[in-house]
Write a protein that holds these residues in place. Structure first.
Motif, PDB file in Angstrom:
ATOM      1  N   ALA A 274     -49.013  24.211  26.174  1.00  0.00           N
ATOM      2  CA  ALA A 274     -50.262  24.056  26.498  1.00  0.00           C
ATOM      3  C   ALA A 274     -50.653  24.366  28.098  1.00  0.00           C
ATOM      4  O   ALA A 274     -49.856  23.811  28.868  1.00  0.00           O
ATOM      5  CB  ALA A 274     -50.936  22.552  26.165  1.00  0.00           C
ATOM      6  N   LYS A 275     -51.516  24.901  28.564  1.00  0.00           N
ATOM      7  CA  LYS A 275     -51.795  25.161  29.822  1.00  0.00           C
ATOM      8  C   LYS A 275     -52.142  23.955  30.712  1.00  0.00           C
ATOM      9  O   LYS A 275     -51.636  23.920  31.678  1.00  0.00           O
ATOM     10  CB  LYS A 275     -52.895  26.158  29.889  1.00  0.00           C
ATOM     11  N   LYS A 276     -52.945  23.216  30.093  1.00  0.00           N
ATOM     12  CA  LYS A 276     -53.113  21.771  30.896  1.00  0.00           C
ATOM     13  C   LYS A 276     -53.455  20.990  29.535  1.00  0.00           C
ATOM     14  O   LYS A 276     -54.161  20.969  28.595  1.00  0.00           O
ATOM     15  CB  LYS A 276     -54.432  22.145  31.651  1.00  0.00           C
ATOM     16  N   VAL A 277     -53.023  19.733  29.891  1.00  0.00           N
ATOM     17  CA  VAL A 277     -53.610  18.565  29.096  1.00  0.00           C
ATOM     18  C   VAL A 277     -54.065  17.242  29.928  1.00  0.00           C
ATOM     19  O   VAL A 277     -53.446  17.255  30.681  1.00  0.00           O
ATOM     20  CB  VAL A 277     -52.357  17.976  28.114  1.00  0.00           C
ATOM     21  N   VAL A 278     -55.269  16.940  29.644  1.00  0.00           N
ATOM     22  CA  VAL A 278     -55.994  16.093  30.295  1.00  0.00           C
ATOM     23  C   VAL A 278     -56.288  14.958  29.541  1.00  0.00           C
ATOM     24  O   VAL A 278     -56.714  14.929  28.510  1.00  0.00           O
ATOM     25  CB  VAL A 278     -57.209  16.485  31.121  1.00  0.00           C
ATOM     26  N   LEU A 279     -55.988  13.452  30.169  1.00  0.00           N
ATOM     27  CA  LEU A 279     -56.343  12.200  29.465  1.00  0.00           C
ATOM     28  C   LEU A 279     -57.244  11.520  29.668  1.00  0.00           C
ATOM     29  O   LEU A 279     -57.406  11.600  31.207  1.00  0.00           O
ATOM     30  CB  LEU A 279     -54.994  11.609  29.134  1.00  0.00           C
ATOM     31  N   ALA A 280     -57.977  10.767  29.049  1.00  0.00           N
ATOM     32  CA  ALA A 280     -59.062   9.666  29.475  1.00  0.00           C
ATOM     33  C   ALA A 280     -59.082   8.702  28.752  1.00  0.00           C
ATOM     34  O   ALA A 280     -59.078   8.792  27.434  1.00  0.00           O
ATOM     35  CB  ALA A 280     -60.261  10.360  29.343  1.00  0.00           C
ATOM     36  N   ASP A 281     -58.653   7.616  29.084  1.00  0.00           N
ATOM     37  CA  ASP A 281     -58.717   6.365  28.638  1.00  0.00           C
ATOM     38  C   ASP A 281     -60.286   5.660  28.781  1.00  0.00           C
ATOM     39  O   ASP A 281     -60.666   5.197  29.892  1.00  0.00           O
ATOM     40  CB  ASP A 281     -57.715   5.099  29.391  1.00  0.00           C
TER      41      ASP A 281
END
Length: 389
Positions: A274-281
């Motif tokens: 995956a080119k980018k994985v961004v998380l938000a809690d």
């Protein structure tokens, strides 16, 4: 502020607000906000919008310094939201001969907000493409309804080729802060204007018909270079086209077990390229930034705990926020967790199905309390499926 130069005849008279905690009483602005207002000096002096009540004193001081004893002949009202329009009444009292320029809807709102003496005699009602000559400068008005109020209009100054763009091309952040335009402009756009993609597209078409050398928004920096870059970003955003190739994972975990599932699929996605994985809690992070990232990336995974036969409230709130912003056109995966009767997945999908052009990716992964070998395999399958071209 003397250090902000527009042109020799167009003066910046706005103000920075570094003390505000929440813009519009909902958006965190760690670097504050600017309230932009401009004075065009010519045979007739024209004020382009007023500013918020929080900075009235500074704004009046800036205006009087630039006027040097002259009067204001016209006030152009681009937008009636109080962060720009609060001082219409004050300015009208201070300059009783001043004309007020707006469209029919502008004056409907002015009557709701203010009691202005002799307003009928002071009105200058403009329609699409009307012009106002003030000497060496000529102002041309273009209606921009629902960008993002119904009365909004923008003004094009024909001589110096300046677009006064109302809330368009604005961003969070005071003007004395050094920061990249893109991130806070994107967060500003999707949270404030994002629902109104079609009206923004209409405005961009109108703007393409004039030669623009400078954009002066009501929030954020004056844009003088690489205007094509900013216009292209607005075209992407208002078309609901994903901006970047990546996976955004929004999760709402009660005791940390759902978070563990998210951390596992994050590792799998990264291992699979995956080119980018961004998380938000969603229980702790800025919800407005999560909205921004949901629109930014082309693939999104929603993961949440079950709660009261529904879904954990932070996720429910987030999904309704996206729905209200006209969220659409993304690949979507769902992860639910529940100890005895998992309900979050069905609840999330019911809300998401009300949105447009979302492609749901199987499997819908169910975690029973905590991840195990079986659920890990399901998470791996979801990662594979969401990364498929």
């Amino acid at each position: 502020m003397k250090d902000i130069k527009v042109t020799d005849s167009v003066k910046y008279i706005g103000a920075n607000d570094r003390d505000i905690d929440l813009f519009e009483s909902q958006y965190v602005v760690p670097n504050g906000i600017s309230y932009n207002s401009y004075l065009i000096k010519d045979e007739k002096n024209v004020v382009m919008d007023t500013i918020d009540r929080r900075k009235t004193e500074e704004w009046i001081k800036n205006l009087e310094e630039e006027l040097q004893g002259e009067k204001v002949d016209y006030l152009v009202v681009s937008h009636m939201e109080p962060d720009h329009a609060f001082n219409i009444g004050l300015l009208s009292s201070k300059y009783p001969e001043m004309k007020i320029v707006g469209n029919d809807k502008t004056f409907t709102f002015i009557n709701q907000f203010f009691d202005i003496e002799n307003l009928e005699e002071r009105k200058v009602i403009v329609k699409e493409a009307d012009t106002l000559n003030i000497g060496k400068h000529t102002l041309q008005f273009f209606m921009a309804p629902m960008v993002h109020w119904p009365e909004v209009m923008v003004t094009y100054e024909q001589t110096e080729k300046i677009l006064f763009s109302a809330d368009g091309f604005g961003k969070f952040g005071a003007l004395d802060v050094e920061e990249d335009w893109l991130c806070e402009a994107r967060r500003y756009y999707f949270n404030i204007v994002g629902k109104y993609g079609a009206p923004v597209q209409s405005l961009l078409k109108k703007a393409s018909g004039v030669d623009i050398k400078m954009i002066c928004p009501l929030h954020g920096p004056i844009l003088k270079e690489n205007l094509g870059y900013y216009i292209e970003k607005y075209n992407i955003w208002s078309s609901y086209i994903p901006e970047d190739d990546g996976v955004f994972i929004a999760y709402a975990s009660i005791y940390g077990n759902t978070r563990q599932a998210v951390e596992y699929i994050t590792r799998v996605l990264e291992e699979k390229g995956a080119k980018k994985v961004v998380l938000a809690d969603l229980t702790r992070d800025d919800m407005a930034e999560a909205v921004e990232d949901a629109f930014r990336y082309d693939k999104v995974i929603f993961a949440a705990s079950s709660y009261n036969a529904g879904v954990f409230p932070p996720m429910e709130q987030f999904l309704h926020l996206l729905q209200g912003k006209n969220y659409q056109n993304r690949k979507v995966g769902i992860i639910e967790n529940g100890s005895w009767a998992p309900s979050a997945g069905k609840c999330m999908k019911n809300i998401l199905e009300q949105m447009k052009d979302l492609k749901f990716i199987d499997p819908l992964v169910t975690i029973k309390s905590r991840i195990n070998d079986g659920s890990k395999k399901e998470l791996e399958n979801l990662a594979n499926a969401i990364l498929e071209k």
